[in-house]
Design an enzyme around this catalytic site. Structure first.
Site, PDB file in Angstrom:
ATOM      1  N   SER A   2     -24.337  29.984 -34.013  1.00  0.00           N
ATOM      2  CA  SER A   2     -23.256  29.400 -33.220  1.00  0.00           C
ATOM      3  C   SER A   2     -23.328  29.849 -31.750  1.00  0.00           C
ATOM      4  CB  SER A   2     -21.920  29.754 -33.883  1.00  0.00           C
ATOM      5  OG  SER A   2     -20.865  29.091 -33.292  1.00  0.00           O
TER       6      SER A   2
ATOM      7  N   ASP B  61     -21.339  19.002 -38.724  1.00  0.00           N
ATOM      8  CA  ASP B  61     -20.779  20.146 -37.988  1.00  0.00           C
ATOM      9  C   ASP B  61     -19.850  19.615 -36.896  1.00  0.00           C
ATOM     10  OD1 ASP B  61     -20.280  22.342 -36.352  1.00  0.00           O
ATOM     11  OD2 ASP B  61     -22.270  23.194 -36.654  1.00  0.00           O
TER      12      ASP B  61
ATOM     13  N   HIS C 210     -20.238  23.808 -39.939  1.00  0.00           N
ATOM     14  CA  HIS C 210     -20.608  24.912 -39.051  1.00  0.00           C
ATOM     15  C   HIS C 210     -20.832  26.175 -39.887  1.00  0.00           C
ATOM     16  CE1 HIS C 210     -20.930  26.115 -34.887  1.00  0.00           C
ATOM     17  NE2 HIS C 210     -20.204  27.191 -35.114  1.00  0.00           N
TER      18      HIS C 210
HETATM   19  C1  MLT Z   1     -19.970  28.091 -28.621  1.00  0.00           C
HETATM   20  O1  MLT Z   1     -20.963  28.574 -28.118  1.00  0.00           O
HETATM   21  O2  MLT Z   1     -18.882  28.067 -28.067  1.00  0.00           O
HETATM   22  C2  MLT Z   1     -20.124  27.523 -29.995  1.00  0.00           C
HETATM   23  O3  MLT Z   1     -20.708  26.310 -29.959  1.00  0.00           O
HETATM   24  C3  MLT Z   1     -18.887  27.464 -30.765  1.00  0.00           C
HETATM   25  C4  MLT Z   1     -18.352  28.776 -31.078  1.00  0.00           C
HETATM   26  O4  MLT Z   1     -18.987  29.786 -30.899  1.00  0.00           O
HETATM   27  O5  MLT Z   1     -17.204  28.825 -31.538  1.00  0.00           O
END
Ligand code: MLT
Length: 211
Positions: free
Chosen positions: A109, A161, A192
């Site tokens: 993420s 996602d 996700h």
């Molecule tokens: C981000 O980098 O913000 C991600 O895509 C989402 C997350 O970390 O919640």
């Protein structure tokens, strides 16, 4: 300003098997440097694990760079923080006497987005990356025309996602491939998350790469 190994909170698990690469682990929003150690041990058994903690505090949640809202990044901050992390990694590898030619990044993420930014901004820092739920991090900008030939990348993505939409992962795959990276795009049916079967496929990819 001189970069020091103390600049990021981090954990270093030394290698238990000789002649293994070093895995750099970048956690997701709200996690910390301990979160991805099990993933690291699964991907690269016996390898040294270097896992820092993101410095951005979003209402008490650790992150790697600021965002304006979910899915919308502060791209200047992405660039500044990525470069800071890249400089720190160089210092940390030297400090722990880890081979800078055998570094593989993994992240989930927000950490995967940061790993992607590291690849695009610092070619040569890593020989490979296994990134889960990552999109193109330099939103709205075309990354520099760096040479990523020889860089192996596994992109794990969820078809539904809602946070890192699949088109964002496809854009990252295109940016990496067009710069010479060897990209494996591994899509699962979920959202996700990193399903257990995808970790198995990433492990197999890791072995095939022979880092
Ligand atoms: C981000 O980098 O913000 C991600 O895509 C989402 C997350 O970390 O919640």
């Amino acid at each position: 300003m001189t970069t020091s190994v103390e600049d990021f909170e981090h954990v270093l698990e030394p290698a238990t098997t000789p002649d293994t690469p070093t895995l750099v682990l970048l956690h997701g929003t709200g996690a910390d440097e301990y979160d991805l150690l099990p993933l690291g041990r699964a991907l690269a058994p016996g390898a040294a694990l270097l896992s820092p903690r993101g410095k951005v505090d979003e209402n008490g949640l650790n992150r790697w760079f600021r965002r304006l809202r979910e899915g919308v990044f502060d791209v200047e901050d992405v660039i500044t923080r990525t470069d800071e992390l890249a400089d720190w990694l160089t210092v940390a590898l030297e400090h722990y006497e880890l081979d800078p030619r055998r570094v593989v990044i993994s992240g989930f993420s927000n950490g995967a987005n940061t790993g992607a930014a590291l690849l695009l901004r610092r070619p040569g820092l890593a020989v490979g990356a296994a990134l889960f739920a990552s999109g193109a991090p330099l939103q709205g900008r075309e990354p520099d025309p760096v040479d990523l030939s020889g860089t192996r990348v596994f992109l794990g993505a969820g078809k539904v996602d809602p946070i890192t939409t699949i088109d964002r992962t496809h854009l990252l795959a295109e940016q990496l491939t067009s710069r010479g990276a060897d990209v494996v795009l591994d899509e699962h049916a979920g959202g996700h998350q990193i399903p257990a079967e995808q970790i198995v496929r990433a492990e197999e990819w890791f072995v095939r790469c022979g880092f």
